[in-house]
Design a protein around this motif. Structure first.
Motif, PDB file in Angstrom:
ATOM      1  N   HIS A  98      68.483  11.167   5.849  1.00  0.00           N
ATOM      2  CA  HIS A  98      69.774  10.996   5.193  1.00  0.00           C
ATOM      3  C   HIS A  98      69.687  11.411   3.729  1.00  0.00           C
ATOM      4  O   HIS A  98      68.625  11.289   3.096  1.00  0.00           O
ATOM      5  N   SER A  99      70.797  11.865   3.178  1.00  0.00           N
ATOM      6  CA  SER A  99      70.859  12.062   1.734  1.00  0.00           C
ATOM      7  C   SER A  99      70.500  10.756   1.036  1.00  0.00           C
ATOM      8  O   SER A  99      70.979   9.685   1.407  1.00  0.00           O
ATOM      9  N   GLY A 100      69.661  10.860   0.030  1.00  0.00           N
ATOM     10  CA  GLY A 100      69.227   9.677  -0.706  1.00  0.00           C
ATOM     11  C   GLY A 100      67.940   9.070  -0.209  1.00  0.00           C
ATOM     12  O   GLY A 100      67.392   8.171  -0.858  1.00  0.00           O
ATOM     13  N   ASP A 101      67.417   9.521   0.941  1.00  0.00           N
ATOM     14  CA  ASP A 101      66.094   9.069   1.364  1.00  0.00           C
ATOM     15  C   ASP A 101      65.065   9.517   0.329  1.00  0.00           C
ATOM     16  O   ASP A 101      65.157  10.629  -0.221  1.00  0.00           O
ATOM     17  N   ILE A 102      64.093   8.671   0.074  1.00  0.00           N
ATOM     18  CA  ILE A 102      63.039   8.978  -0.889  1.00  0.00           C
ATOM     19  C   ILE A 102      61.911   9.664  -0.141  1.00  0.00           C
ATOM     20  O   ILE A 102      61.373   9.127   0.838  1.00  0.00           O
ATOM     21  N   ILE A 103      61.567  10.867  -0.580  1.00  0.00           N
ATOM     22  CA  ILE A 103      60.587  11.705   0.108  1.00  0.00           C
ATOM     23  C   ILE A 103      59.321  11.795  -0.736  1.00  0.00           C
ATOM     24  O   ILE A 103      59.329  12.385  -1.831  1.00  0.00           O
ATOM     25  N   GLY A 104      58.242  11.199  -0.254  1.00  0.00           N
ATOM     26  CA  GLY A 104      56.952  11.332  -0.899  1.00  0.00           C
ATOM     27  C   GLY A 104      56.202  12.493  -0.272  1.00  0.00           C
ATOM     28  O   GLY A 104      55.984  12.511   0.941  1.00  0.00           O
ATOM     29  N   VAL A 105      55.832  13.486  -1.063  1.00  0.00           N
ATOM     30  CA  VAL A 105      55.090  14.641  -0.553  1.00  0.00           C
ATOM     31  C   VAL A 105      53.599  14.311  -0.586  1.00  0.00           C
ATOM     32  O   VAL A 105      53.067  13.909  -1.627  1.00  0.00           O
ATOM     33  N   CYS A 106      52.960  14.461   0.553  1.00  0.00           N
ATOM     34  CA  CYS A 106      51.527  14.174   0.685  1.00  0.00           C
ATOM     35  C   CYS A 106      50.749  15.480   0.711  1.00  0.00           C
ATOM     36  O   CYS A 106      51.214  16.490   1.232  1.00  0.00           O
ATOM     37  N   ALA A 107      49.553  15.454   0.151  1.00  0.00           N
ATOM     38  CA  ALA A 107      48.749  16.674   0.046  1.00  0.00           C
ATOM     39  C   ALA A 107      47.296  16.381   0.399  1.00  0.00           C
ATOM     40  O   ALA A 107      46.829  15.240   0.338  1.00  0.00           O
ATOM     41  N   HIS A 108      46.594  17.436   0.785  1.00  0.00           N
ATOM     42  CA  HIS A 108      45.162  17.335   1.053  1.00  0.00           C
ATOM     43  C   HIS A 108      44.413  17.138  -0.258  1.00  0.00           C
ATOM     44  O   HIS A 108      44.682  17.807  -1.260  1.00  0.00           O
ATOM     45  N   ASP A 109      43.466  16.228  -0.245  1.00  0.00           N
ATOM     46  CA  ASP A 109      42.633  15.956  -1.410  1.00  0.00           C
ATOM     47  C   ASP A 109      41.208  15.799  -0.908  1.00  0.00           C
ATOM     48  O   ASP A 109      40.727  14.689  -0.692  1.00  0.00           O
ATOM     49  N   GLY A 110      40.532  16.924  -0.670  1.00  0.00           N
ATOM     50  CA  GLY A 110      39.214  16.872  -0.059  1.00  0.00           C
ATOM     51  C   GLY A 110      39.326  16.279   1.339  1.00  0.00           C
ATOM     52  O   GLY A 110      40.151  16.721   2.148  1.00  0.00           O
ATOM     53  N   PRO A 111      38.551  15.227   1.637  1.00  0.00           N
ATOM     54  CA  PRO A 111      38.621  14.616   2.969  1.00  0.00           C
ATOM     55  C   PRO A 111      39.790  13.646   3.126  1.00  0.00           C
ATOM     56  O   PRO A 111      39.965  13.052   4.193  1.00  0.00           O
ATOM     57  N   TYR A 112      40.590  13.489   2.085  1.00  0.00           N
ATOM     58  CA  TYR A 112      41.665  12.499   2.095  1.00  0.00           C
ATOM     59  C   TYR A 112      43.038  13.163   2.086  1.00  0.00           C
ATOM     60  O   TYR A 112      43.190  14.352   1.793  1.00  0.00           O
ATOM     61  N   ILE A 113      44.043  12.351   2.397  1.00  0.00           N
ATOM     62  CA  ILE A 113      45.442  12.710   2.203  1.00  0.00           C
ATOM     63  C   ILE A 113      45.988  11.768   1.138  1.00  0.00           C
ATOM     64  O   ILE A 113      45.771  10.558   1.210  1.00  0.00           O
ATOM     65  N   GLY A 114      46.686  12.301   0.157  1.00  0.00           N
ATOM     66  CA  GLY A 114      47.240  11.462  -0.896  1.00  0.00           C
ATOM     67  C   GLY A 114      48.633  11.923  -1.287  1.00  0.00           C
ATOM     68  O   GLY A 114      49.054  13.030  -0.948  1.00  0.00           O
ATOM     69  N   THR A 115      49.359  11.085  -2.013  1.00  0.00           N
ATOM     70  CA  THR A 115      50.688  11.461  -2.479  1.00  0.00           C
ATOM     71  C   THR A 115      50.565  12.331  -3.721  1.00  0.00           C
ATOM     72  O   THR A 115      49.818  12.020  -4.646  1.00  0.00           O
ATOM     73  N   ALA A 116      51.319  13.431  -3.738  1.00  0.00           N
ATOM     74  CA  ALA A 116      51.213  14.399  -4.816  1.00  0.00           C
ATOM     75  C   ALA A 116      52.524  14.635  -5.545  1.00  0.00           C
ATOM     76  O   ALA A 116      52.519  15.187  -6.646  1.00  0.00           O
ATOM     77  N   HIS A 117      53.652  14.228  -4.961  1.00  0.00           N
ATOM     78  CA  HIS A 117      54.945  14.538  -5.555  1.00  0.00           C
ATOM     79  C   HIS A 117      55.971  13.635  -4.871  1.00  0.00           C
ATOM     80  O   HIS A 117      55.688  13.039  -3.821  1.00  0.00           O
ATOM     81  N   VAL A 118      57.163  13.527  -5.452  1.00  0.00           N
ATOM     82  CA  VAL A 118      58.197  12.680  -4.851  1.00  0.00           C
ATOM     83  C   VAL A 118      59.561  13.179  -5.296  1.00  0.00           C
ATOM     84  O   VAL A 118      59.714  13.736  -6.394  1.00  0.00           O
ATOM     85  N   GLY A 119      60.547  13.008  -4.440  1.00  0.00           N
ATOM     86  CA  GLY A 119      61.915  13.389  -4.756  1.00  0.00           C
ATOM     87  C   GLY A 119      62.871  12.743  -3.775  1.00  0.00           C
ATOM     88  O   GLY A 119      62.544  11.726  -3.144  1.00  0.00           O
ATOM     89  N   LEU A 120      64.050  13.333  -3.632  1.00  0.00           N
ATOM     90  CA  LEU A 120      65.095  12.790  -2.776  1.00  0.00           C
ATOM     91  C   LEU A 120      65.534  13.823  -1.753  1.00  0.00           C
ATOM     92  O   LEU A 120      65.543  15.028  -2.031  1.00  0.00           O
ATOM     93  N   ALA A 121      65.929  13.344  -0.584  1.00  0.00           N
ATOM     94  CA  ALA A 121      66.584  14.204   0.396  1.00  0.00           C
ATOM     95  C   ALA A 121      68.033  14.414  -0.016  1.00  0.00           C
ATOM     96  O   ALA A 121      68.692  13.485  -0.500  1.00  0.00           O
ATOM     97  N   TYR A 122      68.518  15.630   0.181  1.00  0.00           N
ATOM     98  CA  TYR A 122      69.915  15.936  -0.145  1.00  0.00           C
ATOM     99  C   TYR A 122      70.471  16.890   0.905  1.00  0.00           C
ATOM    100  O   TYR A 122      69.984  18.013   1.048  1.00  0.00           O
ATOM    101  N   ARG A 123      71.479  16.431   1.657  1.00  0.00           N
ATOM    102  CA  ARG A 123      72.083  17.275   2.687  1.00  0.00           C
ATOM    103  C   ARG A 123      73.327  17.947   2.125  1.00  0.00           C
ATOM    104  O   ARG A 123      74.288  17.291   1.732  1.00  0.00           O
ATOM    105  N   SER A 124      73.304  19.249   2.074  1.00  0.00           N
ATOM    106  CA  SER A 124      74.420  20.017   1.540  1.00  0.00           C
ATOM    107  C   SER A 124      75.544  20.122   2.571  1.00  0.00           C
ATOM    108  O   SER A 124      75.384  19.738   3.740  1.00  0.00           O
ATOM    109  N   ASN A 125      76.669  20.653   2.151  1.00  0.00           N
ATOM    110  CA  ASN A 125      77.845  20.709   3.016  1.00  0.00           C
ATOM    111  C   ASN A 125      77.627  21.544   4.268  1.00  0.00           C
ATOM    112  O   ASN A 125      78.320  21.359   5.277  1.00  0.00           O
ATOM    113  N   ASP A 126      76.673  22.466   4.232  1.00  0.00           N
ATOM    114  CA  ASP A 126      76.382  23.287   5.402  1.00  0.00           C
ATOM    115  C   ASP A 126      75.408  22.611   6.370  1.00  0.00           C
ATOM    116  O   ASP A 126      74.993  23.205   7.363  1.00  0.00           O
ATOM    117  N   GLY A 127      75.041  21.363   6.059  1.00  0.00           N
ATOM    118  CA  GLY A 127      74.179  20.597   6.942  1.00  0.00           C
ATOM    119  C   GLY A 127      72.693  20.743   6.684  1.00  0.00           C
ATOM    120  O   GLY A 127      71.884  20.065   7.334  1.00  0.00           O
TER     121      GLY A 127
END
Length: 300
Positions: A229-258
């Motif tokens: 949904h628009s407004g969902d908080i999206i945490g971007v996860c990235a590879h960090d050697g043998p681990y997965i970690g959070t690297a960035h964050v933003g919001l979901a936004y659905r435009s008028n075209d879907g």
């Protein structure tokens, strides 16, 4: 699009249910003067001037609408480093990083549930405190802040302010670690000025590293975009050697075209401002290191 190195691996913070607001919020907020804790009164007034059209929207759509109104705001890091010793809820609308962008949009959107006469910087700071600090309370200590996005997600989900949808949307477990702040302590003003904080930060990182960690692999994101949904908080996860970690964050936004876009504060070496970027699932393939996402949905 990408944040500076101090945010980049295991992202620390420097980006239907009633919610209980701490009784002593104003005391915590006023431990430093408003001129220190709140920057951007002109930008705040511009948001308030538009807010009547948003206040009747569901919380997620409201968050997305506020976020969209913030597009074009310059990227600025380290805006939470406001004092040598005293930790206090703060807002800076003149410049945003990836974390302060989503939490400012969320706090402002929550504020609109209050009577219009309460749409003030002080009220927005109250909702920042609810979101940014463990248990929703700033004690005046740097250690009360939720510094890691995965820790923020656990704490806010437990308190019913957001719903962690990651596992419901197909999230899988991953090995993760939390060492960024211990390794890079010189990058943090509070830790430089107060070396005794390092032991407490190390203990916090050990707790975070022991918490379960789930993410949705980027190969599966296109298949679940219709459920976001628009407004969902999206945490971007990235590879960090043998681990997965959070690297960035933003919001979901659905435009008028879907199309479901990624809206975020992009670092200076990319756009250098808050933007509505490309389709979320495509954005994740722009960076080879990106592994997938976590998803949190605001509840109130």
């Amino acid at each position: 699009m990408r944040t500076p190195l101090v945010f980049h691996r295991l992202l620390p913070l420097l980006c239907l249910l009633a919610v209980a607001i701490p009784r002593h919020t104003q005391a915590a907020s006023s431990s430093l003067p408003l001129s220190t804790t709140f920057k951007g009164t002109k930008q705040f007034a511009a948001l308030v001037a538009q807010a009547d059209q948003w206040k009747g929207l569901p919380i997620g759509e409201r968050v997305a609408a506020v976020g969209r109104a913030m597009t074009g705001t310059p990227y600025k890091g380290f805006t939470l480093e406001i004092d040598d010793r005293v930790e206090a809820p703060s807002v800076n609308l003149t410049g945003l990083d990836c974390w302060t962008f989503f939490e400012s949009a969320l706090a402002f959107a929550r504020m609109l549930d209050e009577p219009r006469e309460n749409w003030t910087p002080q009220t927005m700071l109250k909702y920042i405190e609810l979101d940014r600090y463990r248990g929703g309370t700033c004690t005046g200590s740097y250690l009360s802040r939720l510094h890691y996005l995965e820790d923020w997600l656990h704490d806010n989900d437990r308190r019913g302010t957001v719903k962690d949808l990651t596992r419901d949307l197909g999230g899988i477990p991953a090995n993760h670690d939390a060492v960024e702040m211990t390794r890079g302590w010189k990058s943090y003003r509070y830790m430089r000025k107060n070396p005794d904080l390092r032991a407490g930060i190390a203990q916090m990182e050990a707790r975070v590293a022991n918490e379960p960690f789930y993410y949705i692999p980027k190969s599966q994101v296109a298949g679940i975009e219709s459920r976001l949904h628009s407004g969902d908080i999206i945490g971007v996860c990235a590879h960090d050697g043998p681990y997965i970690g959070t690297a960035h964050v933003g919001l979901a936004y659905r435009s008028n075209d879907g199309v479901l876009h990624f809206m975020h504060a992009s670092a200076p070496h990319n756009y250098g401002k808050v933007v509505i970027d490309q389709r979320l699932s495509d954005y994740l393939y722009h960076f080879h290191s990106d592994a997938g996402i976590m998803v949190a949905r605001p509840l109130r």
